[in-house]
Design a protein around this motif. Structure first.
Motif, short mmCIF file in Angstrom:
data_model
loop_
_atom_site.label_atom_id
_atom_site.label_comp_id
_atom_site.label_asym_id
_atom_site.label_seq_id
_atom_site.Cartn_x
_atom_site.Cartn_y
_atom_site.Cartn_z
N GLY A 185 -0.84 -8.20 7.69
CA GLY A 185 0.31 -8.62 6.89
C GLY A 185 0.70 -7.71 5.77
O GLY A 185 1.67 -8.00 5.04
N ALA A 186 0.03 -6.59 5.57
CA ALA A 186 0.36 -5.69 4.47
C ALA A 186 1.56 -4.80 4.82
O ALA A 186 1.89 -4.59 6.00
CB ALA A 186 -0.84 -4.81 4.13
N GLY A 229 2.36 -7.14 9.73
CA GLY A 229 2.83 -6.29 8.64
C GLY A 229 3.90 -5.31 9.08
O GLY A 229 4.50 -5.46 10.15
N ARG A 230 4.11 -4.30 8.27
CA ARG A 230 5.15 -3.30 8.57
C ARG A 230 4.75 -1.97 7.97
O ARG A 230 4.01 -1.90 6.99
CB ARG A 230 6.51 -3.75 8.03
N ILE A 252 0.85 -1.20 0.00
CA ILE A 252 0.00 0.00 0.00
C ILE A 252 0.88 1.24 0.00
O ILE A 252 1.76 1.39 0.85
CB ILE A 252 -0.92 0.01 1.24
N LEU A 253 0.65 2.12 -0.97
CA LEU A 253 1.40 3.37 -1.07
C LEU A 253 0.52 4.54 -0.62
O LEU A 253 -0.67 4.59 -0.94
CB LEU A 253 1.85 3.62 -2.51
N ALA A 254 1.14 5.51 0.06
CA ALA A 254 0.42 6.72 0.46
C ALA A 254 1.42 7.82 0.73
O ALA A 254 2.56 7.56 1.12
CB ALA A 254 -0.45 6.47 1.69
N TRP A 295 -5.00 0.34 9.23
CA TRP A 295 -4.20 -0.33 10.25
C TRP A 295 -4.56 -1.81 10.34
O TRP A 295 -3.70 -2.66 10.57
CB TRP A 295 -4.39 0.33 11.61
N LYS A 296 -5.83 -2.13 10.14
CA LYS A 296 -6.26 -3.52 10.17
C LYS A 296 -5.58 -4.32 9.06
O LYS A 296 -5.13 -5.46 9.28
CB LYS A 296 -7.78 -3.59 10.03
#
Length: 221
Positions: free
Chosen positions: A75-76, A178-179, A53-55, A69-70
């Motif tokens: 794992g994302a 995730g991270r 995911i990019l932001a 956040w979920k």
């Protein structure tokens, strides 16, 4: 004409190995900004279900932020790029982004020991070419403080009347399975003509490259 050397010139070039990459699929958590432009520069396919995911900013809606956040906890990888100066609430923490003192910087330090910068040379993160202006332009306009995060790239804070102290240019932290990665480097318009920028951002996004410097340190930290 007597054969005596009058002058000589040596020009050194760095030649990067060719790498091949799979087609990158990303989800965008913000549009019409550096994140969307970076996705286009990487020739990525937009997939709202992607675990990458990019932001460049967090959703303004509390519901949207909680859903984000979920997904990370499940794992994302959330990659926050070129955040604007100010305080940003990332999960349960706040990180402070400050403009670089005096002027934007043309270089950052990769001397962190982080696996994601393994194999890079000291001069790889400096004097990057900018496609938009077709010149070398500064690659770091702001730094941030985030206690407890794992440094990837380092810089520092300096200013009139301000104490000098280390600062982060890029760092990461785990969240659930995730991270979250924050990188303030100017990556838009850089990955096409700066191999270090291209390899670095693909490592951050856990894209496996084949060949040369791209091979080391592709595991999730």
């Amino acid at each position: 004409k007597e054969g005596h050397l009058v002058n000589d010139t040596i020009t050194s070039y760095v030649v990067w190995p060719q790498t091949t990459v799979p087609k990158l699929q990303v989800a965008l958590a913000s549009t019409k900004g550096p994140a969307e432009q970076l996705a286009q520069d990487l020739d990525a396919t937009m997939d709202p279900d992607s675990n990458v995911i990019l932001a460049d900013r967090l959703p303004s809606s509390a519901i949207a932020r909680n859903l984000l956040w979920k997904r990370v906890k499940a794992g994302a990888t959330l990659f926050l790029t070129e955040l604007s100066p100010g305080l940003h609430r990332v999960g349960s923490e706040k990180i402070e982004v400050k403009p670089c003192g005096f002027a934007p910087y043309d270089f950052v330090s990769r001397a962190t020991g982080h696996p994601l910068v393994d194999g890079f040379e000291p001069d790889d993160f400096r004097f990057w070419h900018d496609v938009a202006s077709d010149t070398i332009t500064p690659l770091l306009h702001a730094t941030f403080q985030a206690p407890g995060w794992k440094p990837i790239l380092l810089s520092g804070e300096a200013g009139w009347g301000e104490p000098d102290r280390p600062a982060l240019a890029a760092a990461e932290r785990p969240l659930g399975k995730g991270r979250i990665v924050v990188s303030l480097l100017s990556l838009t318009g850089r990955v096409q003509t700066n191999p270090a920028a291209d390899i670095f951002v693909r490592r951050l996004l856990e894209v496996k490259l084949q060949g040369g410097i791209a091979d080391p340190a592709l595991a999730v930290v």
